[in-house]
Write a protein that holds these residues in place. Structure first.
Motif, PDB file in Angstrom:
ATOM      1  N   TYR A  35       0.801  -1.158   0.081  1.00  0.00           N
ATOM      2  CA  TYR A  35      -0.033  -0.025   0.199  1.00  0.00           C
ATOM      3  C   TYR A  35       0.823   1.123   0.218  1.00  0.00           C
ATOM      4  CZ  TYR A  35      -3.338  -3.387   1.368  1.00  0.00           C
ATOM      5  OH  TYR A  35      -4.517  -4.461   1.545  1.00  0.00           O
ATOM      6  N   PHE A  36       0.354   2.549  -0.328  1.00  0.00           N
ATOM      7  CA  PHE A  36       0.672   3.653  -0.025  1.00  0.00           C
ATOM      8  C   PHE A  36       0.220   4.352   0.948  1.00  0.00           C
ATOM      9  CE2 PHE A  36       2.846   2.528  -4.128  1.00  0.00           C
ATOM     10  CZ  PHE A  36       3.994   2.861  -3.856  1.00  0.00           C
ATOM     11  N   ILE A  37       0.698   5.315   1.781  1.00  0.00           N
ATOM     12  CA  ILE A  37       0.187   6.105   2.711  1.00  0.00           C
ATOM     13  C   ILE A  37       0.412   7.538   2.118  1.00  0.00           C
ATOM     14  CG2 ILE A  37      -0.189   6.883   5.063  1.00  0.00           C
ATOM     15  CD1 ILE A  37      -0.619   4.028   4.856  1.00  0.00           C
ATOM     16  N   ARG A  38      -0.745   8.159   1.808  1.00  0.00           N
ATOM     17  CA  ARG A  38      -0.489   9.425   1.123  1.00  0.00           C
ATOM     18  C   ARG A  38      -0.914  10.705   2.192  1.00  0.00           C
ATOM     19  NH1 ARG A  38      -2.870   8.373  -4.633  1.00  0.00           N
ATOM     20  NH2 ARG A  38      -1.152   7.148  -5.514  1.00  0.00           N
ATOM     21  N   MET A  39      -0.119  11.963   1.840  1.00  0.00           N
ATOM     22  CA  MET A  39      -0.510  13.057   2.585  1.00  0.00           C
ATOM     23  C   MET A  39      -0.595  14.019   1.577  1.00  0.00           C
ATOM     24  SD  MET A  39       2.339  15.359   5.143  1.00  0.00           S
ATOM     25  CE  MET A  39       1.741  16.896   5.389  1.00  0.00           C
ATOM     26  N   HIS A  40      -1.850  14.717   1.675  1.00  0.00           N
ATOM     27  CA  HIS A  40      -2.182  15.671   0.916  1.00  0.00           C
ATOM     28  C   HIS A  40      -2.122  17.081   1.523  1.00  0.00           C
ATOM     29  CE1 HIS A  40      -3.386  12.550  -1.922  1.00  0.00           C
ATOM     30  NE2 HIS A  40      -4.065  12.107  -0.820  1.00  0.00           N
ATOM     31  N   VAL A  41      -1.976  18.055   1.010  1.00  0.00           N
ATOM     32  CA  VAL A  41      -1.976  19.623   1.613  1.00  0.00           C
ATOM     33  C   VAL A  41      -2.993  20.109   0.813  1.00  0.00           C
ATOM     34  CG1 VAL A  41      -1.106  21.764   2.469  1.00  0.00           C
ATOM     35  CG2 VAL A  41       0.278  19.610   2.364  1.00  0.00           C
ATOM     36  N   LEU A  42      -4.167  20.670   1.407  1.00  0.00           N
ATOM     37  CA  LEU A  42      -5.242  21.521   0.916  1.00  0.00           C
ATOM     38  C   LEU A  42      -5.183  22.938   1.539  1.00  0.00           C
ATOM     39  CD1 LEU A  42      -6.276  18.396   1.028  1.00  0.00           C
ATOM     40  CD2 LEU A  42      -8.324  19.300   0.083  1.00  0.00           C
ATOM     41  N   ASP A  43      -5.765  23.943   0.697  1.00  0.00           N
ATOM     42  CA  ASP A  43      -6.008  25.204   1.074  1.00  0.00           C
ATOM     43  C   ASP A  43      -6.956  25.030   2.649  1.00  0.00           C
ATOM     44  OD1 ASP A  43      -8.369  24.626   0.287  1.00  0.00           O
ATOM     45  OD2 ASP A  43      -8.247  26.215  -1.535  1.00  0.00           O
ATOM     46  N   PRO A  44      -6.727  26.165   3.180  1.00  0.00           N
ATOM     47  CA  PRO A  44      -7.672  26.250   4.558  1.00  0.00           C
ATOM     48  C   PRO A  44      -9.203  25.953   4.346  1.00  0.00           C
ATOM     49  CG  PRO A  44      -6.088  28.164   4.585  1.00  0.00           C
ATOM     50  CD  PRO A  44      -6.255  27.514   2.952  1.00  0.00           C
TER      51      PRO A  44
END
Lengths: 386, 268
Positions: free
Chosen positions: A329-338
């Motif tokens: 598997y992959f663990i993903r981190m995403h950054v979004l705007d506030p």
């Protein structure tokens, strides 16, 4: 101890290729012994099956088969396109080594098994591929060989015929038959076989219990289909932040790499915020081929990342008992705007979940069988004999 | 089943694979000859047409008289037919392995059965043609000694065994050397004229006679003429030698074939 039914020692086959780059393909198999079903998949498998069937002679190594071998190597092999189905039964039976008397005795049951109606009197060239497979399989069933070799036969043919074939194979196996079954269908392999052989680039990649080999094979392919770590065009997160992007500064998972099933996992990370406002962090779990398993964002749970400096926000998330089935598997981190609308940056970390579970799918779903009698025959059949 | 090279006698191979032999034999007979009306006609017309042409060239144009006291037509027919039969068996048998490439690549079976079936189909059909021509010639008043068949049949069998050996070797080599099929045609043509088929051995100049007489096929047709034209049936030591030679040719040809056949799959 009885001699192995099938024994291959250091079998190799060289093919002279016209192009000089791939001048030789070599297949090496060190000792394959078995009773019961065995499965083969990967590049080089057809060569291997043909060697066992005696169609081709290995360049080196020895093959010993203690019994009658029946082979269903390719669609309609041994059939003559101009002949009718009935005439082809005679031909195929003769090729499989049946005497005229045996062929006469079995013709009726073959026709019944193939179940293609009046088409049995038509030339094979007018048959659909499904009908050809039906007839081919029907002939092979009549032989009741000690070893039956099948190459992707279940890939063609309709659902009901596949079921019929599988039912026949299971009966054949429980009567003491040995199946050398070649397929890319992990479902069929795990259902029919107790040991599996993974052939990769003409070499034995893995040989062992079917479940183990299938898992390794799936994990390999899932990993192969996804490689990159940062999935956005951002090269330098700090510069990106200066240019007005939310970007990932840091992402870690512990324990990383490989974890047993149902163990705890903690993901931590930090992100740059160009305007000092807290970004939304989304953590996702995907199978190695990209299939989403689960995703959760800070704003969904009404939390916000902790501010660590003027333009940095950190988070930490814990999964106390990860219900992922064994695999990659992959663990993903995403950054979004506030506002949680626009996604700016994505980073992923590979994660291997190990274990012996034989269930299908991605995650374990809690369940309980209401009819509960332990099935002893299954247990004995899945024992690997090497 | 063991994929070793342990030699299995031909008879055992044929006994074990009789259904396969019968199937190939039928396929050969029906698809090549009986499948089309012209195919069957051609199998008989070709030798008949050749016989007519030789008759025209030698007796009408060159005014050749009787050969060894026999009419030219009968003299040639008795020898020409076995030659053409052997020639056709050789040519068809040589390409028989390549013609079954599809099977050889996908199914394990004794490859020699293909060659045997091909030869048997050709020779059986040609032998029937031979009998038909003898009957027709007899009806036209030619003095055919039909009791000679008692010797002629064993002689055909001797020929068939030798032809089978040669064909096995050529069919195996053909898989690896594709030119054999093309070389065979002119070579057989030359050999036919070097064999006393269109002429008797007695007309060959003394100095060359031993060379022509050394041709085993020449011996065979000479014996066929003895039997069918003169009614001389007593076997000779020469016949025993011919039999031994033909068995040896067969054994050698089969040895070559069995050595090469495990590698057919790579090359057909």
């Amino acid at each position: 101890m009885a001699a192995p039914l099938l024994e291959l020692s250091s079998v190799g086959k060289d093919y002279a290729k016209n192009d000089t780059k791939a001048s030789r393909v070599r297949l090496v198999l060190d000792l394959l012994r078995g009773r019961g079903a065995s499965n083969v998949f990967g590049a080089g498998k057809s060569t291997l099956l043909k060697i066992v069937a005696g169609v081709i002679t290995p360049t080196r190594g020895t093959v010993a088969v203690a019994g009658r071998v029946g082979a269903l190597l390719e669609l309609g092999s041994g059939f003559h396109p101009e002949y009718s189905g009935l005439d082809n039964i005679d031909l195929a039976g003769a090729l499989l080594g049946l005497s005229p008397g045996e062929i006469d005795a079995k013709r009726e049951s073959i026709v019944a098994f193939a179940d293609i109606g009046d088409h049995i009197n038509d030339p094979i060239k007018h048959y659909s591929s499904g009908m050809v497979v039906r007839l081919g399989f029907a002939v092979a069933t009549a032989l009741t060989p000690d070893v039956l070799i099948t190459d992707e036969v279940l890939a063609v043919g309709d659902e009901s015929f596949q079921k019929k074939c599988i039912a026949w194979m299971e009966a054949y196996l429980s009567d003491g038959g040995t199946l050398l079954f070649c397929s890319h269908s992990m479902y069929h392999i795990q259902k029919l076989c107790r040991s599996a052989l993974w052939v990769k680039d003409g070499r034995v990649e893995q040989y062992g219990a079917a479940a183990d080999v299938c898992q390794a094979y799936l994990a390999y392919h899932e990993e192969k289909s996804a490689v990159s770590k940062r999935l956005t065009g951002i090269q330098d997160p700090r510069a990106a932040a200066a240019a007005g992007y939310y970007a990932i500064k840091l992402f870690e998972i512990t324990p990383g790499g490989s974890i047993p099933e149902r163990s705890a996992l903690v993901a931590t990370g930090e992100a740059y915020s160009p305007d000092g406002r807290p970004p939304v962090i989304l953590i996702g779990i995907v199978r190695a081929d990209g299939t989403p398993v689960y995703g959760v964002a800070t704003d969904m749970d009404n939390v916000a990342p902790r501010k660590t400096s003027n333009d940095c926000y950190a988070f930490e998330i814990e999964f106390p008992s990860l219900p992922l089935l064994p695999g990659k598997y992959f663990i993903r981190m995403h950054v979004l705007d506030p506002e949680g609308v626009r996604m700016f940056d994505t980073l992923e970390k590979p994660l291997v979940v190990t274990g012996t579970a034989r269930e299908f799918g991605l995650i374990r779903i809690e369940h309980r069988w209401r009819v509960a009698d332990a099935l002893h025959t299954t247990a004995s059949r899945t024992t690997s004999v090497l | 089943m063991n994929h070793s090279l342990a030699p299995v006698p031909t008879a055992a191979v044929l006994q074990r694979n009789r259904a396969l032999f019968a199937n190939f034999f039928r396929r050969e007979l029906f698809s090549r000859y009986l499948g089309s009306a012209s195919g069957l006609a051609w199998a008989f017309l070709h030798p008949l047409a050749l016989l007519a042409v030789y008759h025209f060239v030698f007796t009408t144009v060159f005014r050749a008289g009787p050969m060894d006291g026999k009419s030219f037509l009968l003299f040639v027919a008795v020898a020409l037919w076995p030659w053409l039969a052997a020639q056709e068996a050789l040519q068809r048998g040589t390409v028989s392995i390549a013609a079954h490439a599809g099977l050889i690549r996908k199914v394990a079976f004794p490859h020699e059965v293909v060659v045997y079936a091909s030869i048997a189909a050709t020779l059986v059909l040609q032998f029937v043609g031979y009998l038909a021509v003898l009957v027709v010639l007899a009806l036209f008043g030619e003095p055919v000694h039909f009791e000679g068949l008692l010797l002629a049949v064993p002689l055909w069998i001797v020929m068939a065994v030798a032809v089978a050996g040669l064909t096995l070797a050529l069919a195996a080599l053909q898989v690896f050397i594709r030119d054999i099929e093309h070389i065979l045609m002119p070579v057989l043509m030359i050999l036919m004229y070097l064999t006393p088929i269109l002429y008797p051995l007695s007309l060959v100049p003394e100095g060359m006679k031993p060379w022509v007489a050394a041709n085993p096929f020449g011996y065979l047709v000479g014996r066929l003429r003895d039997a069918l034209l003169d009614g001389r049936l007593n076997p000779t030591w020469g016949d025993a030698v011919a039999f031994v030679i033909s068995i040896s040719v067969f054994a050698a040809g089969r040895w070559i074939f069995l050595r090469l056949s495990p590698h057919f799959e790579d090359f057909v």
